[in-house]
Design an enzyme around this catalytic site. Structure first.
Site, PDB file in Angstrom:
ATOM      1  N   ASN A   1       0.876  -1.165   0.000  1.00 13.32           N
ATOM      2  CA  ASN A   1       0.000   0.000   0.000  1.00 13.32           C
ATOM      3  C   ASN A   1       0.914   1.216   0.000  1.00 13.32           C
ATOM      4  OD1 ASN A   1      -1.466   2.308   0.884  1.00 13.32           O
ATOM      5  ND2 ASN A   1      -3.085   0.997   1.673  1.00 13.32           N
TER       6      ASN A   1
ATOM      7  N   GLU B   1      -3.851   1.800  -3.082  1.00 10.13           N
ATOM      8  CA  GLU B   1      -4.026   3.199  -2.697  1.00 10.13           C
ATOM      9  C   GLU B   1      -3.161   4.118  -3.560  1.00 10.13           C
ATOM     10  OE1 GLU B   1      -4.963   5.773   1.347  1.00 10.13           O
ATOM     11  OE2 GLU B   1      -3.982   3.816   1.568  1.00 10.13           O
TER      12      GLU B   1
ATOM     13  N   ASP C   1      -3.935  -4.927   0.854  1.00  5.80           N
ATOM     14  CA  ASP C   1      -4.277  -4.359   2.158  1.00  5.80           C
ATOM     15  C   ASP C   1      -5.719  -4.757   2.459  1.00  5.80           C
ATOM     16  OD1 ASP C   1      -4.971  -2.810   4.321  1.00  5.80           O
ATOM     17  OD2 ASP C   1      -4.516  -0.888   3.379  1.00  5.80           O
TER      18      ASP C   1
ATOM     19  N   ASN D   1      -7.055  -4.559   5.557  1.00  7.26           N
ATOM     20  CA  ASN D   1      -7.577  -3.740   6.653  1.00  7.26           C
ATOM     21  C   ASN D   1      -8.235  -4.571   7.751  1.00  7.26           C
ATOM     22  OD1 ASN D   1      -6.913  -0.959   6.389  1.00  7.26           O
ATOM     23  ND2 ASN D   1      -8.262  -0.796   4.613  1.00  7.26           N
TER      24      ASN D   1
ATOM     25  N   ASP E   1      -1.485  -6.288   5.781  1.00  2.68           N
ATOM     26  CA  ASP E   1      -1.098  -6.455   4.379  1.00  2.68           C
ATOM     27  C   ASP E   1      -0.642  -7.901   4.162  1.00  2.68           C
ATOM     28  OD1 ASP E   1      -0.954  -3.443   3.359  1.00  2.68           O
ATOM     29  OD2 ASP E   1      -0.099  -3.531   5.382  1.00  2.68           O
TER      30      ASP E   1
ATOM     31  N   ASP F   1       2.843   4.737   5.173  1.00  4.27           N
ATOM     32  CA  ASP F   1       2.619   4.216   6.522  1.00  4.27           C
ATOM     33  C   ASP F   1       2.543   2.694   6.537  1.00  4.27           C
ATOM     34  OD1 ASP F   1       0.233   4.429   5.115  1.00  4.27           O
ATOM     35  OD2 ASP F   1      -0.930   5.243   6.764  1.00  4.27           O
ATOM     36  N   HIS F   2       2.605   2.069   5.365  1.00 10.11           N
ATOM     37  CA  HIS F   2       2.678   0.614   5.229  1.00 10.11           C
ATOM     38  C   HIS F   2       4.070   0.193   4.789  1.00 10.11           C
ATOM     39  CE1 HIS F   2      -1.811  -0.201   5.018  1.00 10.11           C
ATOM     40  NE2 HIS F   2      -1.766   1.102   4.825  1.00 10.11           N
TER      41      HIS F   2
END
Length: 257
Positions: free
Chosen positions: A7, A34, A145, A147, A216, A248-249
């Site tokens: 991501n 994303e 991802d 989530n 992920d 942030d991933h």
């Protein structure tokens, strides 16, 4: 062969960082999520110069998924059937005999938010899509991802977060349904008791305190999973590189014999 998922949290903001990682890790196939760019704005030429073809299902400012590959891929599906209102969140392609799919599951926001049941329905639609159009005897990778945190090993604080978004029985049951269809979680296959994360909030020093989540995933059917000999959550690329800000991933990659 090295396969990966990441991501990227905004391709425009992270493109030079992506190129840095591609040079360093040399993956053969990568699922990106994303993107936050339309198809027409995707940097095909720059990626081709770096050695990668791309198939893209983009969306301006939100969502967007892509598959990068050393060899040209043939698109099999763009968009999850019945879930078009939730945006560009799935692309599937074939590379030789391999079907490679990358997904970006809706966040859900909060268990009391109207987006939460939409998230659960989206995950149900993934399972329906697999059952309708695929066979688990085929070589298939599903990555992205999702989530959600499947188990207490996949979250930094199950005690506090249990029952909250990413940590609900409803999400975990659906992840298990995906596995039951015929997938192995490649990280968990090699590290059954491992506790490593792929996402950390930018705020409050979460990364440095390792207050993260594993959301992920690289999933694969058995004909692929039995070839896996190495998996890494690439924490090093959650750090700044040469002044470039990371997503942030962290990327996740696996090596296949």
């Amino acid at each position: 062969m090295r396969i990966a998922t990441w991501n990227i949290n905004g391709l425009r903001a992270r493109f030079d960082f992506l190129l840095h990682w591609l040079r360093a890790r040399q993956p053969d196939i990568v699922g990106l999520q994303e993107l936050k760019v339309d198809d027409v704005d995707f940097p095909h030429a720059d990626l081709k110069a770096a050695g990668y073809y791309a198939v893209v299902h983009g969306q301006k400012a939100w969502n967007g998924v892509a598959i990068l590959s050393r060899e040209p891929a043939v698109v099999r599906k763009k968009g999850l059937p019945g879930e078009e209102d939730l945006g560009a969140r799935l692309i599937a392609a074939t590379l030789g005999e391999l079907t490679f799919t990358t997904v970006y599951c809706p966040n859900g926001k909060d268990v009391g938010h109207p987006d939460f049941p939409r998230k659960l329905h989206w995950l149900d639609s993934v399972i329906d899509y697999l059952r309708a159009g695929h066979n688990s005897a085929e070589p298939i990778v599903l990555c992205g991802d999702l989530n959600l945190c499947p188990t207490l090993l996949d979250t930094w604080n199950e005690t506090v977060l249990r029952g909250r978004i990413f940590h609900t029985d409803e999400e975990r049951v659906r992840f298990q349904h995906i596995l039951d269809w015929g997938f192995s979680d490649l990280y968990r296959q090699l590290f059954p008791a491992g506790r490593a994360f792929s996402w950390w909030d930018y705020r409050a020093g979460a990364f440095h305190q390792n207050q993260g989540l594993r959301i992920d995933f690289l999933l694969a059917t058995q004909s692929v999973a039995r070839r896996v000999h190495y998996v890494e959550i690439d924490r090093e690329y959650r750090k700044k590189k040469d002044g470039l800000t990371a997503s942030d991933h962290a990327p996740v990659f696996a090596d296949l014999s």
